[in-house]
Design an enzyme around this catalytic site. Structure first.
Site, PDB file in Angstrom:
ATOM      1  CB  SER A 128      -0.899   0.016   1.237  1.00  0.00           C
ATOM      2  OG  SER A 128      -1.524   1.270   1.407  1.00  0.00           O
ATOM      3  CE1 TYR A 153      -4.481  -2.051   4.617  1.00  0.00           C
ATOM      4  CE2 TYR A 153      -3.679   0.138   4.076  1.00  0.00           C
ATOM      5  CZ  TYR A 153      -4.124  -1.109   3.677  1.00  0.00           C
ATOM      6  OH  TYR A 153      -4.209  -1.405   2.342  1.00  0.00           O
TER       7      TYR A 153
END
Length: 337
Positions: A128, A153
């Site tokens: 990501s 995350y």
């Protein structure tokens, strides 16, 4: 037909990738646990688009359950695994950290071990853009340090890259990490800004605009993401002959390991993004301007030069085109009786 496992096959990117691979004549084994982080019905409706396609098999299972995973896939013998299953969402990780540990760390470890045990020829996995944290070095390059994530995350995605490198180094497993930049398009996730804004505008509800609309994002259209993924499936990473252990970079190594940015290389201000959406819908949004939320970053801007050099492709769909396609899909899916 080759066998390709796609985890997260009922998810946004996984669904689009599975459909494209099937259209190319590949055999796809799709895996998803169909959790309720967002609409399970949307996930099932995505899967309905794949039902009946030659070469498609769907398995509902949780990658965090190693015995279940191994039992279901013991005889599959895939040539490739594209791992897109994960607990997504920066803001959700602030209040539900355990979900990220289970899926993104334990689950990814199980996928790595499955690939090692079954001699998979290439593992591609979702990282990501959030791994860059609050870096002020723009555009964001895979060669820069990413040791300061600002959400759990992001930390799990950075951990995935490190875990993959270990398996590439110890076991020779070819791994390719993919740092996605704000993916959007038809069949997208309801927790993402475009979906939330579109729903609110059609329902004449206000939208929350964080940091007063002054954030910039490298919005990347789903078709560009899939095109890059398809090209990378057969682009196996190799040891970098020019790797310098005295000056290492995080995106390559002396083993079959690579990490790439997949972004549009054209950041847009959130305010402009909303303007285009209003034009596509034909309505003006009622806006509630908010402060920057914890875990959010001010700007993402992908340096895609490494990706281009390897697959001769760079995402380039303008937001005017991509948002219109999303709005057309939204109308057909939600508003057509």
């Amino acid at each position: 037909m080759r066998k390709i496992i796609v985890t997260g096959a009922a998810g946004f990117i996984g669904f689009h990738l599975a459909r494209t691979l099937l259209n190319r004549g590949e055999q796809v084994i799709g895996i998803d646990n169909l959790n309720d982080y967002y609409s399970v019905q949307l996930k099932r409706d995505r899967l309905k688009q794949l039902d009946g396609a030659a070469g498609f098999q769907f398995l509902q299972l949780d990658i965090a359950q190693r015995d279940e995973l191994e039992s279901a896939l013991a005889e599959v013998q895939p040539s490739r695994v594209v791992h897109l299953a994960a607990q997504a969402g920066v803001r959700y990780s602030l209040t539900n950290p355990q979900a990220y540990i289970d899926s993104n760390l334990v689950g990814f470890g199980n996928i790595l071990e499955y690939c090692r045990q079954h001699a998979v020829g290439h593992l591609l996995y979702a990282s990501s853009s959030s791994v860059y944290g609050t870096s002020q070095i723009q555009p964001l390059s895979t060669e820069q340090n990413v040791d300061h994530p600002i959400s759990l995350y992001a930390a799990t995605k950075k951990a995935n890259e490190l875990m993959a490198h270990t398996y590439s180094h110890l076991y020779g497993l070819p791994t390719t990490g993919l740092r996605f930049f704000t993916v959007y398009g038809p069949w997208g996730r309801p927790d993402m800004a475009l979906y939330l804004f579109t729903k609110a505008i059609f329902e004449e509800c206000p939208i929350d605009v964080f940091n007063f609309g002054k954030m910039r994002r490298d919005f990347t259209y789903i078709d560009d993401i899939v095109e890059a993924l398809v090209r990378l499936v057969d682009t196996l990473p190799t040891p970098d002959p020019d790797f310098d252990p005295l000056h290492p970079t995080p995106d390559r190594s002396q083993c079959p390991y690579r990490v790439y940015n997949i972004g549009n290389n054209q950041p847009e201000e959130l305010g402009r993004f909303i303007e285009v959406l209003e034009q596509c819908i034909g309505r003006t949004a009622v806006k509630n301007y908010r402060e920057l939320q914890p875990g959010d970053v001010l700007e993402t801007y992908a340096d895609t030069s490494q990706l281009e050099s390897v697959i001769d492709f760079r995402p380039s769909t303008p937001i005017e085109t991509g948002i219109q396609k999303f709005v057309d899909w939204y109308r057909a899916y939600h508003l057509t009786c």
